[in-house]
Design a protein around this motif. Sequence first.
Motif, PDB file in Angstrom:
ATOM      1  N   ARG A   6      -8.262 -49.398  11.209  1.00 21.97           N
ATOM      2  CA  ARG A   6      -9.106 -48.217  11.037  1.00 21.97           C
ATOM      3  C   ARG A   6     -10.340 -48.607  10.221  1.00 21.97           C
ATOM      4  O   ARG A   6     -10.298 -49.531   9.412  1.00 21.97           O
ATOM      5  CB  ARG A   6      -8.334 -47.103  10.332  1.00 21.97           C
ATOM      6  N   TRP A  45     -11.003 -50.106  15.454  1.00 22.98           N
ATOM      7  CA  TRP A  45     -11.534 -51.234  16.204  1.00 22.98           C
ATOM      8  C   TRP A  45     -10.416 -51.884  17.010  1.00 22.98           C
ATOM      9  O   TRP A  45      -9.247 -51.736  16.709  1.00 22.98           O
ATOM     10  CB  TRP A  45     -12.227 -52.245  15.306  1.00 22.98           C
ATOM     11  N   PHE A  47     -15.658 -50.970  18.514  1.00 25.02           N
ATOM     12  CA  PHE A  47     -15.424 -49.860  17.601  1.00 25.02           C
ATOM     13  C   PHE A  47     -15.561 -48.549  18.363  1.00 25.02           C
ATOM     14  O   PHE A  47     -16.476 -48.382  19.163  1.00 25.02           O
ATOM     15  CB  PHE A  47     -16.451 -49.877  16.461  1.00 25.02           C
ATOM     16  N   CYS A 107     -20.380 -40.228   6.630  1.00 27.68           N
ATOM     17  CA  CYS A 107     -19.444 -41.252   7.069  1.00 27.68           C
ATOM     18  C   CYS A 107     -18.707 -40.786   8.311  1.00 27.68           C
ATOM     19  O   CYS A 107     -18.475 -39.597   8.491  1.00 27.68           O
ATOM     20  CB  CYS A 107     -18.436 -41.554   5.968  1.00 27.68           C
ATOM     21  N   LYS A 108     -18.365 -41.744   9.140  1.00 25.68           N
ATOM     22  CA  LYS A 108     -17.571 -41.414  10.322  1.00 25.68           C
ATOM     23  C   LYS A 108     -16.410 -42.394  10.413  1.00 25.68           C
ATOM     24  O   LYS A 108     -16.562 -43.587  10.153  1.00 25.68           O
ATOM     25  CB  LYS A 108     -18.415 -41.409  11.579  1.00 25.68           C
ATOM     26  N   ASP A 109     -15.263 -41.844  10.748  1.00 26.29           N
ATOM     27  CA  ASP A 109     -14.047 -42.632  10.852  1.00 26.29           C
ATOM     28  C   ASP A 109     -13.865 -43.123  12.268  1.00 26.29           C
ATOM     29  O   ASP A 109     -14.322 -42.496  13.228  1.00 26.29           O
ATOM     30  CB  ASP A 109     -12.834 -41.785  10.447  1.00 26.29           C
ATOM     31  N   GLY A 110     -13.179 -44.240  12.394  1.00 20.23           N
ATOM     32  CA  GLY A 110     -12.916 -44.795  13.706  1.00 20.23           C
ATOM     33  C   GLY A 110     -11.866 -45.880  13.642  1.00 20.23           C
ATOM     34  O   GLY A 110     -11.127 -46.003  12.660  1.00 20.23           O
ATOM     35  N   ARG A 115     -14.301 -46.973   8.432  1.00 19.30           N
ATOM     36  CA  ARG A 115     -15.171 -45.856   8.045  1.00 19.30           C
ATOM     37  C   ARG A 115     -16.586 -46.425   7.939  1.00 19.30           C
ATOM     38  O   ARG A 115     -16.822 -47.373   7.197  1.00 19.30           O
ATOM     39  CB  ARG A 115     -14.726 -45.271   6.714  1.00 19.30           C
ATOM     40  N   TRP A 116     -17.542 -45.865   8.690  1.00 20.38           N
ATOM     41  CA  TRP A 116     -18.914 -46.371   8.770  1.00 20.38           C
ATOM     42  C   TRP A 116     -19.904 -45.361   8.217  1.00 20.38           C
ATOM     43  O   TRP A 116     -19.737 -44.152   8.370  1.00 20.38           O
ATOM     44  CB  TRP A 116     -19.276 -46.662  10.231  1.00 20.38           C
ATOM     45  N   GLU A 153     -19.500 -50.571   6.022  1.00 18.40           N
ATOM     46  CA  GLU A 153     -18.247 -50.232   6.684  1.00 18.40           C
ATOM     47  C   GLU A 153     -17.076 -50.622   5.793  1.00 18.40           C
ATOM     48  O   GLU A 153     -17.066 -51.692   5.200  1.00 18.40           O
ATOM     49  CB  GLU A 153     -18.126 -50.924   8.036  1.00 18.40           C
ATOM     50  N   TYR A 162     -15.663 -44.438  17.288  1.00 14.11           N
ATOM     51  CA  TYR A 162     -15.743 -43.521  16.153  1.00 14.11           C
ATOM     52  C   TYR A 162     -15.445 -42.099  16.611  1.00 14.11           C
ATOM     53  O   TYR A 162     -15.644 -41.758  17.779  1.00 14.11           O
ATOM     54  CB  TYR A 162     -17.123 -43.597  15.504  1.00 14.11           C
ATOM     55  N   ASP A 163     -14.999 -41.281  15.657  1.00 19.37           N
ATOM     56  CA  ASP A 163     -14.592 -39.904  15.961  1.00 19.37           C
ATOM     57  C   ASP A 163     -15.683 -39.106  16.667  1.00 19.37           C
ATOM     58  O   ASP A 163     -15.391 -38.248  17.487  1.00 19.37           O
ATOM     59  CB  ASP A 163     -14.184 -39.167  14.677  1.00 19.37           C
TER      60      ASP A 163
END
Length: 109
Positions: free
Chosen positions: A34, A49, A58, A44-47, A36-37, A27, A60-61
């Motif tokens: 913000r 916390w 968390f 990868c997925k953005d989100g 990114r995992w 991550e 995520y999108d």
Amino acid sequence: MSAADFDAYTQGKILYFGNDGHRYGVEEYLPDRRVRWSFLNGRCKDGFWYEDAEHICFVYDDNPEPQCWHFFERGNKLSARFKSDSEATELYEIEGDGEMLCLGPELGV
């Protein structure tokens, strides 16, 4: 670990996590809470916390359901226990190469 402690520890870092002796994911901690995992598969997925009581949650999108963890330091490394897991999934910080691989979108035919 409070939100302020978590932010101070993670801000600007890329952290790799292990579970049960295996690499689990990575991550990247970006400004303004913000993230990114990736499960180390190039996807990868953005989100983002936020703090909820004693947990860091968390979102995520690709999943609006919060995933909440109890973070703590163990031996100068970060560890986390999943809030809703009856098996008490625990992740721990491991050594990584400092890079995070995020491939572009998959193209279909």
